[in-house]
Design a protein around this motif. Structure first.
Motif, PDB file in Angstrom:
ATOM      1  N   CYS A  31      45.147  43.251  36.697  1.00  0.00           N
ATOM      2  CA  CYS A  31      44.139  42.517  37.893  1.00  0.00           C
ATOM      3  C   CYS A  31      46.023  42.652  39.085  1.00  0.00           C
ATOM      4  CB  CYS A  31      42.924  41.795  38.277  1.00  0.00           C
ATOM      5  SG  CYS A  31      43.657  40.747  39.582  1.00  0.00           S
ATOM      6  N   GLN A  32      47.030  42.747  39.579  1.00  0.00           N
ATOM      7  CA  GLN A  32      48.143  42.548  40.030  1.00  0.00           C
ATOM      8  C   GLN A  32      48.056  40.886  41.150  1.00  0.00           C
ATOM      9  OE1 GLN A  32      51.037  44.281  39.155  1.00  0.00           O
ATOM     10  NE2 GLN A  32      49.312  44.365  37.759  1.00  0.00           N
ATOM     11  N   VAL A  33      46.840  40.157  41.148  1.00  0.00           N
ATOM     12  CA  VAL A  33      46.961  38.881  41.672  1.00  0.00           C
ATOM     13  C   VAL A  33      46.422  38.051  40.621  1.00  0.00           C
ATOM     14  CG1 VAL A  33      44.785  38.245  43.291  1.00  0.00           C
ATOM     15  CG2 VAL A  33      46.172  40.403  44.096  1.00  0.00           C
ATOM     16  N   CYS A  34      45.137  38.081  40.088  1.00  0.00           N
ATOM     17  CA  CYS A  34      45.340  37.045  39.068  1.00  0.00           C
ATOM     18  C   CYS A  34      45.930  37.480  37.193  1.00  0.00           C
ATOM     19  CB  CYS A  34      43.649  36.446  38.365  1.00  0.00           C
ATOM     20  SG  CYS A  34      43.108  38.088  37.658  1.00  0.00           S
ATOM     21  N   GLN A  35      46.572  38.496  37.019  1.00  0.00           N
ATOM     22  CA  GLN A  35      46.393  38.680  35.934  1.00  0.00           C
ATOM     23  C   GLN A  35      45.732  37.753  34.684  1.00  0.00           C
ATOM     24  OE1 GLN A  35      50.214  39.988  35.419  1.00  0.00           O
ATOM     25  NE2 GLN A  35      49.872  40.533  38.106  1.00  0.00           N
ATOM     26  N   LEU A  36      44.599  38.072  34.706  1.00  0.00           N
ATOM     27  CA  LEU A  36      44.008  38.066  33.607  1.00  0.00           C
ATOM     28  C   LEU A  36      42.572  38.952  33.032  1.00  0.00           C
ATOM     29  CD1 LEU A  36      42.977  34.675  34.826  1.00  0.00           C
ATOM     30  CD2 LEU A  36      44.378  34.937  32.281  1.00  0.00           C
ATOM     31  N   ALA A  37      42.027  39.378  33.671  1.00  0.00           N
ATOM     32  CA  ALA A  37      41.028  40.834  34.679  1.00  0.00           C
ATOM     33  C   ALA A  37      41.922  42.330  34.453  1.00  0.00           C
ATOM     34  CB  ALA A  37      40.365  40.021  35.317  1.00  0.00           C
ATOM     35  N   PRO A  38      40.951  43.019  33.925  1.00  0.00           N
ATOM     36  CA  PRO A  38      41.622  44.043  33.866  1.00  0.00           C
ATOM     37  C   PRO A  38      41.129  45.008  35.818  1.00  0.00           C
ATOM     38  CG  PRO A  38      39.440  44.191  32.206  1.00  0.00           C
ATOM     39  CD  PRO A  38      39.802  43.138  32.873  1.00  0.00           C
ATOM     40  N   ALA A  39      42.291  45.767  36.065  1.00  0.00           N
ATOM     41  CA  ALA A  39      41.287  46.118  37.208  1.00  0.00           C
ATOM     42  C   ALA A  39      41.151  47.309  37.218  1.00  0.00           C
ATOM     43  CB  ALA A  39      43.698  46.635  37.483  1.00  0.00           C
ATOM     44  N   THR A  40      39.944  46.985  38.126  1.00  0.00           N
ATOM     45  CA  THR A  40      39.318  48.267  38.394  1.00  0.00           C
ATOM     46  C   THR A  40      39.098  48.877  39.700  1.00  0.00           C
ATOM     47  OG1 THR A  40      37.705  46.863  39.236  1.00  0.00           O
ATOM     48  CG2 THR A  40      37.651  47.579  36.651  1.00  0.00           C
ATOM     49  N   GLU A  41      39.626  47.866  40.390  1.00  0.00           N
ATOM     50  CA  GLU A  41      40.251  48.925  42.133  1.00  0.00           C
ATOM     51  C   GLU A  41      41.740  48.796  42.534  1.00  0.00           C
ATOM     52  OE1 GLU A  41      37.088  46.691  44.182  1.00  0.00           O
ATOM     53  OE2 GLU A  41      35.953  45.656  43.127  1.00  0.00           O
ATOM     54  N   VAL A  42      41.643  49.389  43.027  1.00  0.00           N
ATOM     55  CA  VAL A  42      42.720  50.062  44.292  1.00  0.00           C
ATOM     56  C   VAL A  42      42.616  49.000  45.389  1.00  0.00           C
ATOM     57  CG1 VAL A  42      44.892  51.372  44.788  1.00  0.00           C
ATOM     58  CG2 VAL A  42      43.253  51.708  42.658  1.00  0.00           C
ATOM     59  N   ASP A  43      43.657  48.409  45.441  1.00  0.00           N
ATOM     60  CA  ASP A  43      43.728  47.616  47.238  1.00  0.00           C
ATOM     61  C   ASP A  43      45.171  48.166  47.609  1.00  0.00           C
ATOM     62  OD1 ASP A  43      43.646  45.052  48.699  1.00  0.00           O
ATOM     63  OD2 ASP A  43      45.568  44.463  48.158  1.00  0.00           O
ATOM     64  N   PRO A  62      36.583  40.889  41.707  1.00  0.00           N
ATOM     65  CA  PRO A  62      36.881  39.081  42.415  1.00  0.00           C
ATOM     66  C   PRO A  62      37.900  39.471  43.569  1.00  0.00           C
ATOM     67  CG  PRO A  62      35.883  39.096  40.087  1.00  0.00           C
ATOM     68  CD  PRO A  62      36.010  40.861  40.822  1.00  0.00           C
ATOM     69  N   CYS A  63      38.949  39.219  43.170  1.00  0.00           N
ATOM     70  CA  CYS A  63      39.871  38.841  43.662  1.00  0.00           C
ATOM     71  C   CYS A  63      40.331  40.102  44.770  1.00  0.00           C
ATOM     72  CB  CYS A  63      41.547  39.974  42.443  1.00  0.00           C
ATOM     73  SG  CYS A  63      42.086  38.492  41.139  1.00  0.00           S
ATOM     74  N   HIS A  64      40.102  41.647  44.417  1.00  0.00           N
ATOM     75  CA  HIS A  64      39.172  42.262  45.703  1.00  0.00           C
ATOM     76  C   HIS A  64      38.765  41.649  46.831  1.00  0.00           C
ATOM     77  CE1 HIS A  64      39.189  46.936  47.311  1.00  0.00           C
ATOM     78  NE2 HIS A  64      40.222  46.105  47.595  1.00  0.00           N
ATOM     79  N   ALA A  65      37.550  41.499  46.051  1.00  0.00           N
ATOM     80  CA  ALA A  65      36.936  40.277  47.231  1.00  0.00           C
ATOM     81  C   ALA A  65      37.347  39.892  48.363  1.00  0.00           C
ATOM     82  CB  ALA A  65      35.512  40.261  46.714  1.00  0.00           C
ATOM     83  N   THR A  66      37.707  38.915  47.625  1.00  0.00           N
ATOM     84  CA  THR A  66      38.806  37.387  47.757  1.00  0.00           C
ATOM     85  C   THR A  66      39.881  38.009  48.865  1.00  0.00           C
ATOM     86  OG1 THR A  66      38.025  36.562  46.285  1.00  0.00           O
ATOM     87  CG2 THR A  66      39.824  35.659  47.744  1.00  0.00           C
ATOM     88  N   LYS A  67      40.355  38.897  48.714  1.00  0.00           N
ATOM     89  CA  LYS A  67      41.233  39.701  49.826  1.00  0.00           C
ATOM     90  C   LYS A  67      41.169  39.700  50.520  1.00  0.00           C
ATOM     91  CE  LYS A  67      45.758  41.769  49.445  1.00  0.00           C
ATOM     92  NZ  LYS A  67      45.190  43.310  49.997  1.00  0.00           N
ATOM     93  N   SER A  68      40.054  41.043  50.472  1.00  0.00           N
ATOM     94  CA  SER A  68      39.534  41.478  52.103  1.00  0.00           C
ATOM     95  C   SER A  68      38.881  40.642  52.033  1.00  0.00           C
ATOM     96  CB  SER A  68      38.755  42.660  51.151  1.00  0.00           C
ATOM     97  OG  SER A  68      38.763  43.652  50.341  1.00  0.00           O
ATOM     98  N   GLY A  69      38.229  39.889  51.756  1.00  0.00           N
ATOM     99  CA  GLY A  69      37.153  39.392  53.068  1.00  0.00           C
ATOM    100  C   GLY A  69      38.685  38.023  53.348  1.00  0.00           C
ATOM    101  N   ARG A  70      38.727  38.051  52.969  1.00  0.00           N
ATOM    102  CA  ARG A  70      40.809  36.691  53.541  1.00  0.00           C
ATOM    103  C   ARG A  70      41.054  37.530  55.222  1.00  0.00           C
ATOM    104  NH1 ARG A  70      44.286  35.728  50.078  1.00  0.00           N
ATOM    105  NH2 ARG A  70      42.317  34.921  48.652  1.00  0.00           N
ATOM    106  N   GLU A  71      41.427  38.742  54.741  1.00  0.00           N
ATOM    107  CA  GLU A  71      41.829  39.494  55.589  1.00  0.00           C
ATOM    108  C   GLU A  71      40.951  39.823  56.709  1.00  0.00           C
ATOM    109  OE1 GLU A  71      43.102  43.215  53.748  1.00  0.00           O
ATOM    110  OE2 GLU A  71      44.825  42.329  52.662  1.00  0.00           O
ATOM    111  N   GLY A  72      39.536  40.234  56.790  1.00  0.00           N
ATOM    112  CA  GLY A  72      38.915  40.064  57.153  1.00  0.00           C
ATOM    113  C   GLY A  72      38.498  39.056  58.423  1.00  0.00           C
ATOM    114  N   GLY A  73      38.653  38.141  57.803  1.00  0.00           N
ATOM    115  CA  GLY A  73      38.378  37.069  58.405  1.00  0.00           C
ATOM    116  C   GLY A  73      38.851  36.724  59.313  1.00  0.00           C
ATOM    117  N   ARG A  74      40.402  37.266  58.708  1.00  0.00           N
ATOM    118  CA  ARG A  74      41.668  36.622  60.277  1.00  0.00           C
ATOM    119  C   ARG A  74      42.383  37.928  60.659  1.00  0.00           C
ATOM    120  NH1 ARG A  74      44.962  35.985  55.276  1.00  0.00           N
ATOM    121  NH2 ARG A  74      45.834  37.929  54.961  1.00  0.00           N
TER     122      ARG A  74
END
Length: 96
Positions: A31-43, A62-74
């Protein structure tokens, strides 16, 4: 009903999306966001329809859901009218 119900996002992906997705996940196995978990999605790094490799990153769920939620909220907040009242003009500047 999911928040993305009725979205045309999947239809706007290029025909070779599965190939691009696989290429990005090979390039970014972690994951390019948290650098901890395997990347399973493309953002998409920058929202929109730029599907170039430079605008895509491997990301965990989880990072994709957080990022998408933040973008959707904005995006939703930008469509709402401001809760702030316009400033009243200074009494000395009011024309009578």
């Amino acid at each position: 009903m999911p928040a993305w119900f009725g979205s045309d996002r999947a239809a706007r992906l290029p025909p070779d999306w599965p190939r691009r997705r696989a290429r990005v996940l090979r390039r970014d196995p972690i994951c390019q966001v948290c650098q901890l978990a395997p990347a399973t999605e493309v953002d998409h790094i920058n929202p929109g329809d730029d599907h170039s490799d430079a605008n895509l990153q491997g990301i965990c769920g989880p990072c994709h859901a957080t990022k998408s939620g933040r973008e959707g909220g904005r995006a939703a907040a930008s469509r709402r009218p401001s809760a702030r009242r316009p400033a009243d003009p200074h009494p000395g500047l009011i024309e009578r």
